[in-house]
Design a protein around this motif. Structure first.
Motif, mmCIF file in Angstrom:
data_model
loop_
_atom_site.group_PDB
_atom_site.id
_atom_site.type_symbol
_atom_site.label_atom_id
_atom_site.label_comp_id
_atom_site.label_asym_id
_atom_site.label_seq_id
_atom_site.Cartn_x
_atom_site.Cartn_y
_atom_site.Cartn_z
ATOM 1 N N PRO A 262 36.703 50.164 52.199
ATOM 2 C CA PRO A 262 38.089 49.810 51.855
ATOM 3 C C PRO A 262 38.465 48.392 52.272
ATOM 4 O O PRO A 262 39.336 47.780 51.656
ATOM 5 C CB PRO A 262 38.925 50.842 52.636
ATOM 6 C CG PRO A 262 37.993 51.977 52.894
ATOM 7 C CD PRO A 262 36.656 51.339 53.081
ATOM 8 N N ALA A 263 37.820 47.876 53.321
ATOM 9 C CA ALA A 263 38.170 46.537 53.794
ATOM 10 C C ALA A 263 37.717 45.449 52.823
ATOM 11 O O ALA A 263 38.435 44.460 52.611
ATOM 12 C CB ALA A 263 37.560 46.289 55.180
ATOM 13 N N TRP A 264 36.532 45.623 52.226
ATOM 14 C CA TRP A 264 35.957 44.522 51.466
ATOM 15 C C TRP A 264 35.674 44.816 49.995
ATOM 16 O O TRP A 264 35.424 43.889 49.225
ATOM 17 C CB TRP A 264 34.668 44.031 52.150
ATOM 18 C CG TRP A 264 34.973 43.306 53.422
ATOM 19 C CD1 TRP A 264 34.711 43.716 54.691
ATOM 20 C CD2 TRP A 264 35.636 42.042 53.551
ATOM 21 N NE1 TRP A 264 35.164 42.798 55.601
ATOM 22 C CE2 TRP A 264 35.742 41.751 54.926
ATOM 23 C CE3 TRP A 264 36.164 41.130 52.631
ATOM 24 C CZ2 TRP A 264 36.338 40.596 55.404
ATOM 25 C CZ3 TRP A 264 36.761 39.974 53.109
ATOM 26 C CH2 TRP A 264 36.842 39.721 54.480
ATOM 27 N N PHE A 265 35.705 46.081 49.591
ATOM 28 C CA PHE A 265 35.467 46.347 48.168
ATOM 29 C C PHE A 265 36.541 45.703 47.282
ATOM 30 O O PHE A 265 36.203 45.157 46.217
ATOM 31 C CB PHE A 265 35.376 47.851 47.890
ATOM 32 C CG PHE A 265 34.951 48.158 46.480
ATOM 33 C CD1 PHE A 265 33.609 48.240 46.137
ATOM 34 C CD2 PHE A 265 35.895 48.340 45.464
ATOM 35 C CE1 PHE A 265 33.219 48.503 44.835
ATOM 36 C CE2 PHE A 265 35.505 48.613 44.164
ATOM 37 C CZ PHE A 265 34.169 48.690 43.843
ATOM 38 N N PRO A 266 37.841 45.741 47.652
ATOM 39 C CA PRO A 266 38.831 45.055 46.805
ATOM 40 C C PRO A 266 38.529 43.567 46.630
ATOM 41 O O PRO A 266 38.610 43.039 45.512
ATOM 42 C CB PRO A 266 40.148 45.279 47.550
ATOM 43 C CG PRO A 266 39.941 46.556 48.292
ATOM 44 C CD PRO A 266 38.508 46.507 48.736
ATOM 45 N N ALA A 267 38.172 42.882 47.728
ATOM 46 C CA ALA A 267 37.841 41.458 47.622
ATOM 47 C C ALA A 267 36.582 41.256 46.777
ATOM 48 O O ALA A 267 36.495 40.310 45.979
ATOM 49 C CB ALA A 267 37.641 40.863 49.017
ATOM 50 N N PHE A 268 35.610 42.144 46.948
ATOM 51 C CA PHE A 268 34.383 42.083 46.143
ATOM 52 C C PHE A 268 34.706 42.195 44.655
ATOM 53 O O PHE A 268 34.219 41.420 43.826
ATOM 54 C CB PHE A 268 33.448 43.209 46.589
ATOM 55 C CG PHE A 268 32.399 43.598 45.590
ATOM 56 C CD1 PHE A 268 31.376 42.729 45.238
ATOM 57 C CD2 PHE A 268 32.422 44.861 44.999
ATOM 58 C CE1 PHE A 268 30.400 43.105 44.317
ATOM 59 C CE2 PHE A 268 31.462 45.239 44.079
ATOM 60 C CZ PHE A 268 30.445 44.354 43.736
ATOM 61 N N ALA A 269 35.564 43.150 44.290
ATOM 62 C CA ALA A 269 35.921 43.345 42.883
ATOM 63 C C ALA A 269 36.679 42.146 42.327
ATOM 64 O O ALA A 269 36.456 41.724 41.183
ATOM 65 C CB ALA A 269 36.755 44.615 42.731
ATOM 66 N N MET A 270 37.576 41.582 43.124
ATOM 67 C CA MET A 270 38.346 40.418 42.656
ATOM 68 C C MET A 270 37.457 39.190 42.491
ATOM 69 O O MET A 270 37.629 38.409 41.550
ATOM 70 C CB MET A 270 39.469 40.118 43.653
ATOM 71 C CG MET A 270 40.541 41.188 43.733
ATOM 72 S SD MET A 270 41.784 40.786 45.003
ATOM 73 C CE MET A 270 42.389 42.425 45.408
#
Length: 445
Positions: A262-270
């Motif tokens: 949850p910490a880094w998957f959003p940044a990865f997707a963006m």
């Protein structure tokens, strides 16, 4: 005033005392708490831009700012929960962490946000020892795994709702014209989001006032003796170190993907797929809700299947199996060439790291004498928090900033950290199986 000098609590004469009704209330509170701690994950990009921060600095806000305070206060709350009314402890903690979540919305830089996050972490340390102890007294050994599976849906509900609600809130705030509202003038949309997610905590506090403190489930001699002396707790854990040592270390590793994804998957997707905050929040939030719920609810069912096949250690054998599947899911995410494939792999990973949650917590409670459950639960929270919240986000950021030196490769960092921790979980928890079987069979002191 010494914590061990506090008089034992007396059950309230009135209030909600049906175990399943109380369980629902506690699960909602835990969900709200997880939203408060996880909402920052979705806001990485705007906070990073407004304050000019690196990934490593962001990871310090996600992890150490919260977890150091959480770690420091966990043993204190654990000991307190063995001697005082747990409902009251939880009530005070809930009000305090909701207040600090609101303060995050007024942060003006790295250090003010760091301080507010520390307040959230320190207060949330009171939740797990209080609730776990209450659940162990409200449900018998047969019902306890089911109760834990329901309660432990909260991290996945909260993590998913933080993304889903956060994404929609950011979109709504940006077009709401809030700049003219009292107290909100000059705040960025991400700051207003913190204020909005803090509000449900105060509503939950009012509901918690109606809950009755459960009577402690123990023999009369233990009840009159109060909490187990620290020396006796240490001696018991030393005698059973083959279980406690490997259990704590292995399950701590299992918590790393829970916090790293949850910490880094959003940044990865963006960064890799050019997704917007709202798109990632809604879609990944929905996947997190679904996979976490499936994982937690299926955990007891899968454990019962293993028990039916003759595995007395099923509660600990399940994390070994799911961790091996998680390694494959991390590899699939790493090699994904589309957002849809990456999301599928993240969903499989979510099922794998959530499925062992309730059964592992039940194993710890069933292998531990009543009068030291608060302390062992607090220690569990301590080691899990060190690995999950303190190390997981920062390990991913350090790989991205200092090994790959390219923020676009955050997906590789995420896969390496999560796959490595999953493999460690399988290896270490397997070492705890034999000692656990001896304890539950009554062959260990």
């Amino acid at each position: 005033m010494r914590m061990d000098a506090i008089a034992p609590e007396r059950p309230a004469r009135r209030g909600i005392r049906n175990p399943w009704a109380v369980l629902v209330i506690l699960t909602v509170i835990y969900t709200v708490g997880f939203i408060d701690r996880q909402i920052l994950n979705l806001l990485v990009q705007p906070i990073k831009a407004d304050f000019g921060l690196s990934d490593t600095q962001i990871s310090l806000l996600i992890g150490p700012a919260f977890s150091v305070a959480y770690i420091l206060f966990s043993p204190l709350f654990g000991r307190w929960c063995d001697t005082a009314p747990r409902r009251n402890i939880l009530l005070g903690a809930l009000v305090v962490w909701s207040g600090f979540t609101a303060l995050c919305g007024f942060a003006r830089g790295f250090w003010s946000l760091f301080f507010a996050r520390s307040g959230v972490g320190g207060a949330e340390a009171g939740m797990t020892p209080a609730v776990w102890s209450m659940l162990s007294d409200m449900f018998d050994a047969r019902q306890l795994p089911t109760a834990f599976s329901i309660f432990l849906m909260a991290p996945y509900l909260g993590g998913g709702l933080a993304l889903l609600f956060g994404g929609l809130t950011i979109q709504w705030v940006a077009g709401s014209g809030y700049e003219g509202w009292p107290l909100l003038a000059g705040l960025a949309p991400w700051q207003v989001t913190f204020l909005l997610v803090a509000a449900p905590g105060f509503v939950c506090a009012l509901v918690l006032l109606a809950v009755q403190e459960p009577a402690r489930r123990e023999d009369p001699a233990a009840a009159s003796a109060g909490a187990m002396p620290i020396a006796e707790v240490v001696a018991t854990m030393r005698r059973r170190r083959g279980f406690y040592g490997f259990f704590y270390l292995g399950m701590a590793c299992n918590f790393i993907p829970l916090y790293a994804f949850p910490a880094w998957f959003p940044a990865f997707a963006m960064r890799r797929f050019d997704m917007t905050i709202t798109e990632v929040g809604v879609q990944y939030g929905a996947v997190t809700l679904l996979s976490g719920t499936i994982g937690v609810l299926s955990g007891p069912w899968l454990a019962r299947m293993l028990q039916a096949r003759g595995y007395a250690d099923a509660y600990l054998r399940l994390p070994v199996i799911t961790s091996l599947v998680l390694v494959a899911a991390c590899a699939g995410m790493w090699m994904s060439t589309s957002f849809e494939v990456a999301m599928l792999c993240a969903g499989i990973a979510g099922v794998c790291y959530s499925a062992p949650a309730s059964v592992a917590a039940s194993a710890l409670q069933l292998a531990t004498p009543n009068r030291m459950r608060g302390m062992t639960s607090a220690i569990y929270v301590f080691v899990a928090t060190v690995a999950g919240m303190l190390l997981a986000p920062t390990l991913v950021a350090l790989l991205t900033d200092y090994v790959f030196a390219d923020e676009a490769r955050v997906g590789e960092s995420l896969a390496i950290v999560c796959a490595g921790s999953a493999m460690l979980t399988a290896i270490v928890v397997a070492r705890a199986l034999a000692p656990y079987r001896r304890i539950i069979a009554g062959d260990a002191a």
